[in-house]
Design a protein around this motif. Sequence first.
Motif, PDB file in Angstrom:
ATOM      1  N   ALA A  81       0.688  -1.247   0.139  1.00 23.82           N
ATOM      2  CA  ALA A  81      -0.085   0.004  -0.068  1.00 23.82           C
ATOM      3  C   ALA A  81       0.868   1.515  -0.122  1.00 23.82           C
ATOM      4  N   LYS A  82       2.238   1.107  -0.259  1.00 22.58           N
ATOM      5  CA  LYS A  82       2.992   2.280  -0.232  1.00 22.58           C
ATOM      6  C   LYS A  82       2.660   3.109  -1.532  1.00 22.58           C
ATOM      7  N   HIS A  83       2.456   4.354  -1.439  1.00 20.56           N
ATOM      8  CA  HIS A  83       2.061   5.246  -2.413  1.00 20.56           C
ATOM      9  C   HIS A  83       3.292   6.033  -2.828  1.00 20.56           C
ATOM     10  N   LEU A 219      -5.644  -2.616  10.381  1.00 19.52           N
ATOM     11  CA  LEU A 219      -5.156  -2.994   9.187  1.00 19.52           C
ATOM     12  C   LEU A 219      -6.386  -2.841   8.062  1.00 19.52           C
ATOM     13  N   ASN A 220      -7.751  -2.928   8.353  1.00 17.96           N
ATOM     14  CA  ASN A 220      -8.656  -2.566   7.355  1.00 17.96           C
ATOM     15  C   ASN A 220      -8.778  -1.089   7.018  1.00 17.96           C
ATOM     16  N   ALA A 221      -8.392  -0.361   7.776  1.00 20.42           N
ATOM     17  CA  ALA A 221      -8.168   1.206   7.731  1.00 20.42           C
ATOM     18  C   ALA A 221      -7.132   1.597   6.748  1.00 20.42           C
ATOM     19  N   ASN A 225      -7.407   3.037   3.030  1.00 21.57           N
ATOM     20  CA  ASN A 225      -6.912   4.165   2.374  1.00 21.57           C
ATOM     21  C   ASN A 225      -6.173   3.740   1.195  1.00 21.57           C
ATOM     22  N   PHE A 226      -5.800   2.618   0.829  1.00 21.85           N
ATOM     23  CA  PHE A 226      -4.993   2.153  -0.262  1.00 21.85           C
ATOM     24  C   PHE A 226      -6.297   2.105  -1.248  1.00 21.85           C
ATOM     25  N   SER A 227      -7.474   1.586  -0.958  1.00 21.07           N
ATOM     26  CA  SER A 227      -8.489   1.594  -1.960  1.00 21.07           C
ATOM     27  C   SER A 227      -8.824   2.946  -2.612  1.00 21.07           C
ATOM     28  N   LEU A 228      -8.839   4.075  -1.866  1.00 17.66           N
ATOM     29  CA  LEU A 228      -9.105   5.425  -2.032  1.00 17.66           C
ATOM     30  C   LEU A 228      -8.143   5.672  -3.033  1.00 17.66           C
ATOM     31  N   ASN A 229      -6.625   5.653  -2.443  1.00 16.90           N
ATOM     32  CA  ASN A 229      -5.545   6.137  -3.539  1.00 16.90           C
ATOM     33  C   ASN A 229      -5.625   5.372  -4.637  1.00 16.90           C
ATOM     34  N   ALA A 230      -5.931   4.125  -4.613  1.00 15.94           N
ATOM     35  CA  ALA A 230      -5.926   3.377  -6.308  1.00 15.94           C
ATOM     36  C   ALA A 230      -7.146   4.026  -7.001  1.00 15.94           C
TER      37      ALA A 230
END
Length: 251
Positions: A81-83, A219-221, A225-230
Amino acid sequence: MKKHIKFTVAAIALSAFGTFMLAQDSTQTAADPGKKIVGVTEISAFDFLIKGGVFLIPIALLLFYTIFLAVEKYLYIRRMAKHDKNLLSDIRTSLNSGNLDSALTIVSRDKTGFGSIVKEGIMTIGRPVSEIESNMEKVTNIEIAKMERNLGHLGLIAGIAPTLGFIGTISGVIKIFYSISITENVSIGNISAGLYEKMISSGSGLIVGIVAFAIYHMLNAIIDNFSLNAQKVNLDFVNIIQRPGHGDQTK
């Protein structure tokens, strides 16, 4: 709701029983002024836990599994999830010039979930935009599924551990009352000694359940956040390839 009511009723009953027995013991002490008060003996934390009974064994195993799973999933999710906010900027020039091989080389260096998503988008350039978006969305869902793999075990432990602890306490209370029915010894000393030992399992189960519950939601949070950035990356990528100079590549 019914389950919480049962727990509350049981706790009130135990509390009332303890208060009643304490009152009886106080009466006996007042009637016998010469009765000696035994000093409290300190015990180690390990010995204290051992007194919890056999139900502490599965609770301890659940704790070890919770820690193992939490560390494993956190390291994996944090890595995937590193952006890198400069990812699209790095491939923008290559995409604008139509050099897809260069763009693929750059994005292949990114080993995160975002790298996989953008790579899929580059590989499908030339197809309709709707298809490009659909493929990138599918890769996003796959990456999220990988992050969530076995994560539900933590939610399961959050419910099982307190239940095991409560069962251990109920089992101990049953044995205490059975012993009373046999020996007819209802002194507060005998009852409280057995009761506090059995309530150790309830406390341990609650602690493990709270730890698992907290880690599960933490972890779900991160995944959310990964889903939003994706979604943002998908939108930005589509905007790049739809700019002038890409009209011959997308429809």
